[in-house]
Design an enzyme around this catalytic site. Structure first.
Site, PDB file in Angstrom:
ATOM      1  CB  CYS A  88      -1.000  -0.040   1.165  1.00 20.80           C
ATOM      2  SG  CYS A  88      -2.349   1.165   0.969  1.00 20.80           S
ATOM      3  CG  HIS A 109      -3.659  -3.129   3.260  1.00 22.53           C
ATOM      4  ND1 HIS A 109      -2.590  -2.699   4.018  1.00 22.53           N
ATOM      5  CD2 HIS A 109      -4.220  -2.002   2.751  1.00 22.53           C
ATOM      6  CE1 HIS A 109      -2.505  -1.380   3.984  1.00 22.53           C
ATOM      7  NE2 HIS A 109      -3.482  -0.933   3.216  1.00 22.53           N
ATOM      8  CD  GLU A 164      -1.081  -5.384   5.540  1.00 24.09           C
ATOM      9  OE1 GLU A 164      -1.072  -4.142   5.696  1.00 24.09           O
ATOM     10  OE2 GLU A 164      -1.108  -5.922   4.415  1.00 24.09           O
TER      11      GLU A 164
END
Length: 255
Positions: A117, A203, A205
């Site tokens: 990002c 993202h 994660e």
């Protein structure tokens, strides 16, 4: 041929923000979120040369709050630049220093670079691409990313779905970088250069809980209006491919 490391793979995570309270309580910092992601990816890969408990060594560098402290390239194998609520294109001292450090890593060392990002945009900026507000606005929660043929090879699937949380973008692929993926809202979703860099605008994660906390907070503070809030909340629990991306990150680090 894959890299055969005589020791643990040393990954320096450059933390560019602080998580919201519930995420911070569980993971401490975004470094903890990424450590969890990459250890999970290593377990899923099941490679003998990448034991998730003994062959991954993490260090954490809060470059937003401590902009004078960066890892020595001689002591690491890779850097991972996290996301952030800040603008990657801002003329801010700590962001400018991060861009300069990233450019130096890419041009003067063999250290691998992963960006996510904000980190993806920082890499774009370090490579002299234009970065700024996306005219198409926000992209949030789980969205499809269409992959190029090379992207399908790198990720091992025909398409990936990732949590997104951005309204900024890299406007074009820098010279010498392969285009691996795009979405209707954001053309530059995945950048790749073998043994050099792998970045994603999404993202990998994030999970449903992390994304829900962010969306709720941005709705409460007026960043997202009611219409956007309802649209994004419909997509927070959709299946996503963060684990697939984490495995691709690790395979890239071992190229």
């Amino acid at each position: 041929m894959n890299l055969k490391l005589p020791r643990a793979l040393r990954i320096a995570i450059l933390e560019c923000d602080t998580p919201l309270p519930e995420t911070k309580k569980r993971f401490h910092g975004y470094g903890g979120v990424f450590e969890f992601l990459l250890r999970s990816g290593a377990r899923a890969l099941g490679r003998a040369d990448l034991d998730p408990d003994n062959r991954l060594e993490f260090s954490f560098w809060q470059v937003e709050l401590n902009p004078d402290q960066y890892p020595d390239p001689d002591d690491i194998d890779a850097i991972l630049i996290t996301g952030s609520r800040h603008d990657s294109f801002a003329d801010t001292p700590w962001i400018n220093k991060l861009v300069d450090y990233t450019a130096k890593i890419l041009s003067e060392t063999s250290v691998r670079v992963i960006g996510v990002c904000f980190g993806h945009q920082i890499v774009g900026r370090a490579l002299k691409a234009d970065v700024g507000r996306n005219p198409q606005g926000w992209e949030a929660a789980v969205n499809d990313v269409q992959l190029s043929e090379k992207g399908k090879e790198v990720f091992g699937v025909d398409k990936i779905r990732l949590h997104q949380m951005h309204r900024d973008c890299v406007f074009y692929y820098p010279e010498g970088v392969e285009a691996l993926g795009s979405s209707p809202v954001c053309k530059v979703q995945v950048m790749y250069s073998p043994k050099r860099l792998l970045t994603v605008q999404g993202h990998p994660e994030f999970n449903q809980e992390i994304m829900t906390e962010i969306i709720n907070t941005r709705h409460a503070t007026g960043i997202f209006d009611d219409k956007a809030y309802k649209e994004y909340m419909k997509k927070v629990d959709l299946p996503h491919d963060g684990l697939i991306v984490s495995q691709a990150f690790l395979k890239f680090l071992l190229e």
